[in-house]
Motif scaffolding. Structure first.
Motif, PDB file in Angstrom:
ATOM      1  N   ASN A 129       7.818  -0.785  14.016  1.00  0.00           N
ATOM      2  CA  ASN A 129       8.272  -1.842  13.106  1.00  0.00           C
ATOM      3  C   ASN A 129       7.104  -2.637  12.523  1.00  0.00           C
ATOM      4  O   ASN A 129       7.111  -3.002  11.349  1.00  0.00           O
ATOM      5  CB  ASN A 129       9.237  -2.778  13.830  1.00  0.00           C
ATOM      6  CG  ASN A 129      10.542  -2.082  14.185  1.00  0.00           C
ATOM      7  OD1 ASN A 129      10.820  -0.990  13.674  1.00  0.00           O
ATOM      8  ND2 ASN A 129      11.331  -2.681  15.058  1.00  0.00           N
ATOM      9  N   LEU A 130       6.101  -2.882  13.352  1.00  0.00           N
ATOM     10  CA  LEU A 130       4.918  -3.592  12.852  1.00  0.00           C
ATOM     11  C   LEU A 130       4.238  -2.766  11.758  1.00  0.00           C
ATOM     12  O   LEU A 130       3.759  -3.311  10.761  1.00  0.00           O
ATOM     13  CB  LEU A 130       3.922  -3.864  13.985  1.00  0.00           C
ATOM     14  CG  LEU A 130       4.315  -4.921  15.017  1.00  0.00           C
ATOM     15  CD1 LEU A 130       3.261  -5.003  16.117  1.00  0.00           C
ATOM     16  CD2 LEU A 130       4.502  -6.286  14.376  1.00  0.00           C
ATOM     17  N   ALA A 131       4.205  -1.453  11.955  1.00  0.00           N
ATOM     18  CA  ALA A 131       3.581  -0.566  10.962  1.00  0.00           C
ATOM     19  C   ALA A 131       4.275  -0.718   9.611  1.00  0.00           C
ATOM     20  O   ALA A 131       3.629  -0.775   8.564  1.00  0.00           O
ATOM     21  CB  ALA A 131       3.646   0.885  11.430  1.00  0.00           C
ATOM     22  N   ASP A 132       5.592  -0.789   9.645  1.00  0.00           N
ATOM     23  CA  ASP A 132       6.330  -0.891   8.388  1.00  0.00           C
ATOM     24  C   ASP A 132       6.272  -2.289   7.791  1.00  0.00           C
ATOM     25  O   ASP A 132       6.175  -2.453   6.587  1.00  0.00           O
ATOM     26  CB  ASP A 132       7.795  -0.495   8.614  1.00  0.00           C
ATOM     27  CG  ASP A 132       7.949   1.020   8.655  1.00  0.00           C
ATOM     28  OD1 ASP A 132       7.100   1.701   8.051  1.00  0.00           O
ATOM     29  OD2 ASP A 132       8.882   1.506   9.302  1.00  0.00           O
TER      30      ASP A 132
ATOM     31  N   ASP B  90       1.900  -3.311   7.931  1.00  0.00           N
ATOM     32  CA  ASP B  90       0.893  -2.341   7.501  1.00  0.00           C
ATOM     33  C   ASP B  90       1.503  -1.515   6.376  1.00  0.00           C
ATOM     34  O   ASP B  90       2.529  -1.904   5.818  1.00  0.00           O
ATOM     35  CB  ASP B  90       0.475  -1.464   8.698  1.00  0.00           C
ATOM     36  CG  ASP B  90      -0.876  -0.810   8.482  1.00  0.00           C
ATOM     37  OD1 ASP B  90      -0.919   0.252   7.835  1.00  0.00           O
ATOM     38  OD2 ASP B  90      -1.887  -1.370   8.936  1.00  0.00           O
ATOM     39  N   LYS B  91       0.890  -0.404   6.069  1.00  0.00           N
ATOM     40  CA  LYS B  91       1.429   0.439   4.999  1.00  0.00           C
ATOM     41  C   LYS B  91       2.278   1.573   5.565  1.00  0.00           C
ATOM     42  O   LYS B  91       2.250   2.697   5.085  1.00  0.00           O
ATOM     43  CB  LYS B  91       0.296   0.981   4.129  1.00  0.00           C
ATOM     44  CG  LYS B  91      -0.392  -0.121   3.310  1.00  0.00           C
ATOM     45  CD  LYS B  91      -1.480   0.440   2.438  1.00  0.00           C
ATOM     46  CE  LYS B  91      -2.274  -0.650   1.741  1.00  0.00           C
ATOM     47  NZ  LYS B  91      -1.561  -1.257   0.598  1.00  0.00           N
ATOM     48  N   GLY B  92       2.979   1.295   6.650  1.00  0.00           N
ATOM     49  CA  GLY B  92       3.943   2.261   7.166  1.00  0.00           C
ATOM     50  C   GLY B  92       3.409   3.198   8.226  1.00  0.00           C
ATOM     51  O   GLY B  92       4.076   4.152   8.585  1.00  0.00           O
ATOM     52  N   TYR B  93       2.208   2.960   8.722  1.00  0.00           N
ATOM     53  CA  TYR B  93       1.695   3.824   9.794  1.00  0.00           C
ATOM     54  C   TYR B  93       0.703   3.070  10.663  1.00  0.00           C
ATOM     55  O   TYR B  93       0.249   1.974  10.333  1.00  0.00           O
ATOM     56  CB  TYR B  93       1.035   5.085   9.216  1.00  0.00           C
ATOM     57  CG  TYR B  93      -0.157   4.809   8.323  1.00  0.00           C
ATOM     58  CD1 TYR B  93      -1.444   4.907   8.820  1.00  0.00           C
ATOM     59  CD2 TYR B  93       0.021   4.441   6.993  1.00  0.00           C
ATOM     60  CE1 TYR B  93      -2.536   4.646   8.010  1.00  0.00           C
ATOM     61  CE2 TYR B  93      -1.065   4.178   6.176  1.00  0.00           C
ATOM     62  CZ  TYR B  93      -2.345   4.277   6.691  1.00  0.00           C
ATOM     63  OH  TYR B  93      -3.414   4.018   5.896  1.00  0.00           O
TER      64      TYR B  93
ATOM     65  N   ARG C  15       0.864   3.965   1.031  1.00  0.00           N
ATOM     66  CA  ARG C  15       1.799   3.167   0.255  1.00  0.00           C
ATOM     67  C   ARG C  15       0.982   2.236  -0.635  1.00  0.00           C
ATOM     68  O   ARG C  15       0.089   1.528  -0.160  1.00  0.00           O
ATOM     69  CB  ARG C  15       2.638   2.338   1.239  1.00  0.00           C
ATOM     70  CG  ARG C  15       3.994   1.991   0.733  1.00  0.00           C
ATOM     71  CD  ARG C  15       4.849   1.606   1.908  1.00  0.00           C
ATOM     72  NE  ARG C  15       4.481   0.295   2.435  1.00  0.00           N
ATOM     73  CZ  ARG C  15       4.900  -0.144   3.624  1.00  0.00           C
ATOM     74  NH1 ARG C  15       5.657   0.608   4.362  1.00  0.00           N
ATOM     75  NH2 ARG C  15       4.567  -1.342   4.040  1.00  0.00           N
TER      76      ARG C  15
ATOM     77  N   ASN D 162       1.763  -4.358   1.429  1.00  0.00           N
ATOM     78  CA  ASN D 162       2.601  -4.815   2.537  1.00  0.00           C
ATOM     79  C   ASN D 162       4.056  -4.999   2.121  1.00  0.00           C
ATOM     80  O   ASN D 162       4.637  -6.069   2.243  1.00  0.00           O
ATOM     81  CB  ASN D 162       2.087  -6.133   3.127  1.00  0.00           C
ATOM     82  CG  ASN D 162       0.894  -5.893   4.014  1.00  0.00           C
ATOM     83  OD1 ASN D 162       0.330  -4.811   3.976  1.00  0.00           O
ATOM     84  ND2 ASN D 162       0.510  -6.869   4.784  1.00  0.00           N
TER      85      ASN D 162
END
Lengths: 544, 109, 167
Positions: free
Chosen positions: A73-76, A79-82, B89, B93
């Motif tokens: 969840n923190l990644a999303d 961050d940029k999803g990873y 992405r 953010n």
């Protein structure tokens, strides 16, 4: 697993609140960057090329499904999803904003996690065998020792401003799966005649500019003496370690320069003065921690069997499965090195998927290995088929654990401010090429590691084939070394010769593999062949 | 300063976001290298970097030596300008895009 | 005052943060010796033990040698006053006191820039919740002399045990 009680939870929350306040003081200018730097680093926050990077601690590589879900969840969200799993069993987020960090750390605290001492010149997150507690060759679960060390080293008053970072690894098995001899201090836990833990202490290992395999400092140190001994060892290092040159500031250089005997004398002198009452509660604390890990162990299961499945399933299990300490189970690795992937990267969705699978098939437990993969440590043999099918669906069933395509790589010049060359594109190209070769010709049993600079976060020194990215007159060149290894026969690789361009690397590596095959006798592993035939045939093949 | 440098730009990381920024022709920081101010005198930009760091707006201020085509001379600067080699992405953010997959975070008390 | 530092005059008036939490504008405490970390070896630990007051110099916010020096002196039986001086941050106060220092003497500008509040609050944060046994100087107030986490856990466990006659 170890679960925080009220005291641990309060500690982590207070530390989170403290860091929030330190960030505020940085933004107001009360703290200069020079002052803020050690404080933010001790909370895992780096400044990279394109953003801040937050490195989250995964103490001794152990996660529960709730924690892994939070990491996803923190990644999303931030961050940029990873995120990127590291060689020290941590995870780092490459696109962090200073203004988000305090919220991220609060979120981590809500699942008993933190980023304390994942960076900075302090005692770093303690690492261990990813198969701790489940490996067939284990005589003592190293996790209670690692947790005791986590607690002892957290905010240690003296050792937060050391000459340089300080890394400790703990082992409790016959085989070294934690690169223990490449740590500042390696502890090899064993059992004495009375069944109590004792520790062989190894000191002065490390990679970087001056790679060193650790030397045996002392054998069979009883648990009661462990913390006083480490305190004394660190104190001598803190006072005498070099501070004039960061490349000479690690304990390995101090020991090179003063000699292990003089170092030992200085530590003994310290030890004689130490007030041992300070550590009076340590053994009881160890027992309290160990009891928690013991309770979490599962009883043996009857009637479990591996069903006949597809050849692909059996090939996967053969490669990624590990014999378990306890009847009825297997420990299974999930490779984060699919063909062409970025080593160690996982998306938020993948992390949540693995968390779900761990809940369903692995008692809710996950491990992070120092080779940047994940492990499900408690899979019932009956469940292996279903787990495999689910992993295939998530594209997480690559059967290449421990093979050449299971590449270790640091973030390199894509992200890192210290890097001299990119490592990710090299790793991706090699991963595609080598995985293809493995699928065509069968498993290639060797280690291949890539670092984007001499600091060696990608462990290139410790690989059968190591690749080091350098900057030669403003262009990237990749230097190759051969014959390194990270296990109990740890060895630093030898440099082959002049470097290659990024485009040349995959062909060169294939030539090296061909050369190995040509000289290999029977079932020799790469090190055996290399030690027998030496560097020359490889050199001739590559520079022909 | 750097050999063969035709001119210099001033770069840093934004204190809050950490993003790479350049001192621009508008007299402020910009995330776009196209807007960077170039000076043939490194001494003209250096004090500016120091002052901006002291004002707690940026960190890691450093000069980027460029050639006559305003291309960075140093490999590190070239790579940094190109950005990461992997597809990421691009939205910054993006918090809403993943609203369906990412459950709300538990905020610790 | 013999010293290894060249700038004693500048140390005349400043702020004194004591391990008790007391924080006041004060003259530099009377010290027999100022010790820079490099000089410690040459001076010899044993030659310092009889002194009443020793100043330990902190040379940069990254340099933690004087924390270990303080602990070394305490372990060797030094019972005089240990005062930290130099480039310190409020966030290092707990490290200092838990390493065996009695007080930090701070120049005016250091207190001004960090804010008196930050220094005053330096002891309120986290200190009570350190894991490993406190490494406290002599004569600390009760506030700081709280047991560490390990000790408190054990105390709590002992309290929950049933009385002996029930076993």
């Amino acid at each position: 697993m170890y679960a925080y009680d009220h005291y641990d939870q309060t500690f982590v929350e207070q530390r989170a609140a403290e860091f929030r306040e330190q960030i505020d003081r940085r933004l107001s200018g009360a703290l200069s960057e020079d002052e803020f730097k050690p404080l933010r680093l001790q909370n895992g926050l780096y400044l990279q090329l394109h953003a801040y990077m937050l490195r989250v601690a995964i103490p001794y590589g152990v996660l529960n499904s709730k924690q892994l879900r939070m990491l996803g969840n923190l990644a999303d969200r931030y961050d940029k999803g990873y995120g990127h799993f590291t060689t020290r069993q941590n995870i780092q987020y490459n696109w962090t904003k200073l203004s988000d960090v305090a919220d991220m750390i609060d979120a981590l605290a809500s699942v008993q996690m933190h980023a304390i001492q994942t960076s900075g010149n302090c005692i770093r997150n303690v690492t261990t065998d990813a198969y701790a507690g489940v490996a067939g060759d284990e005589w003592l679960d190293p996790r209670p020792s690692a947790e005791l060390l986590r607690q002892w080293s957290s905010l240690h008053p003296e050792f937060a401003f050391l000459p340089r970072k300080f890394k400790i690894a703990v082992l409790g098995a016959a085989q070294d799966r934690a690169a223990m001899k490449f740590h500042d201090i390696g502890l090899w836990a064993k059992l004495d005649a009375g069944g109590q833990p004792t520790y062989d202490i190894w000191v002065g290992g490390g990679q970087g500019r001056t790679p060193r395999v650790a030397r045996l400092y002392q054998e069979a140190v009883p648990l009661a003496d462990l913390l006083p001994t480490l305190d004394a060892m660190l104190r001598v290092y803190n006072l005498a370690g070099r501070r004039d040159n960061k490349y000479k500031a690690r304990i390995k250089i101090l020991i090179d320069e003063m000699g292990i005997e003089a170092y030992r004398e200085a530590v003994d002198e310290e030890l004689a003065r130490i007030d041992r009452s300070v550590f009076a509660t340590a053994v009881t604390e160890y027992q309290r921690i160990a009891a928690q890990f013991e309770t979490a162990q599962r009883p043996a299961l009857q009637g479990q069997a591996i069903a006949q499945e597809s050849p692909a399933f059996h090939a996967w299990l053969q490669q990624n499965g590990m014999a378990h300490k306890i009847d009825g189970y297997a420990a299974v690795s999930i490779s984060l090195k699919t063909k062409g992937a970025i080593p160690g990267d996982a998306s938020g969705a993948q992390m949540r998927a693995v968390a779900d699978l761990a809940e369903r098939y692995s008692a809710g437990e996950i491990r992070v290995s120092h080779r940047q993969n994940l492990v499900l440590p408690w899979v019932k043999l009956n469940d292996l088929g279903a787990l495999y099918a689910a992993l295939v669906e998530q594209d997480l069933a690559e059967a290449n654990i421990g093979l050449a395509s299971d590449i270790i790589a640091c973030p390199g010049l894509d992200y890192c401010a210290l890097a001299t060359a990119r490592s990710i594109p090299v790793a991706q190209a090699l991963s595609a090429r080598l995985r293809e070769r493995e699928q065509r010709d069968g498993p290639i049993d060797l280690s291949l590691n890539i670092s984007g600079c001499i600091n060696a976060c990608g462990h290139h020194h410790a690989a059968n084939i190591g690749i080091l990215g350098l900057n030669r007159t403003e262009s990237e060149t990749y230097q190759i070394s051969l014959g390194g290894r990270a296990d109990d026969k740890a060895k630093v690789g030898e440099i082959l010769g002049p470097g290659f361009s990024q485009e040349q690397v995959p062909d060169v590596i294939e030539t090296l593999l061909d050369t190995w095959q040509a000289h290999r006798r029977d079932n020799e592993d790469f090190s055996q062949t290399f030690e027998r035939v030496g560097k020359q045939p490889f050199k001739e093949a590559v520079y022909a | 300063m750097a050999r063969n440098a035709h001119a210099y730009a001033l770069s840093a990381n934004d204190l809050l976001s950490g993003a790479q920024v350049f001192w621009s022709t508008n007299g402020g920081w910009s995330t776009s290298f196209d807007q960077a101010l170039f000076s043939q005198q490194s001494q003209a930009l250096e004090p500016l970097g120091t002052a901006e760091e002291a004002a707690n707006r940026v960190v890691g201020a450093a000069l980027i030596p460029v050639d006559a085509n305003r291309r960075p001379i140093a490999l590190r600067d070239q790579r940094r300008l190109q950005g990461v080699s992997v597809a990421v992405r691009t939205t910054d953010n993006e918090r809403s895009a993943n609203a369906n997959t990412a459950p709300a975070l538990a905020r610790a008390a | 005052m013999p010293n290894a530092s060249s700038n004693v005059a500048a140390l005349d008036l400043g702020w004194l943060l004591q391990s008790s939490g007391a924080f006041s504008h004060a003259a530099v405490p009377t010290l027999d010796l100022l010790v820079e970390p490099e000089a410690a070896d040459t001076l010899g630990l044993n030659n310092l033990l009889a002194l009443k007051g020793v100043g330990l110099v902190f040379k940069s916010p990254h340099d933690g040698r004087s924390f270990s020096l303080a602990r070394q002196l305490r372990n060797a039986g030094f019972s005089g006053q240990l005062v930290g001086l130099g480039r310190l941050m409020p966030d290092q106060a707990r490290h200092a006191f838990q390493s065996g220092l009695d007080a930090l003497w701070l120049e005016d500008q250091l207190v001004q820039r960090h804010g008196a509040d930050a220094w005053q609050n330096a002891l309120n944060v986290v200190v009570a919740d350190l894991y490993s046994q406190q490494r406290l100087p002599l004569g600390l107030t009760e506030r700081l002399a709280l047991p560490d986490i390990w000790q408190r856990r054990q105390n709590a466990a002992a309290k929950t045990l049933p009385p002996k006659h029930c076993l």
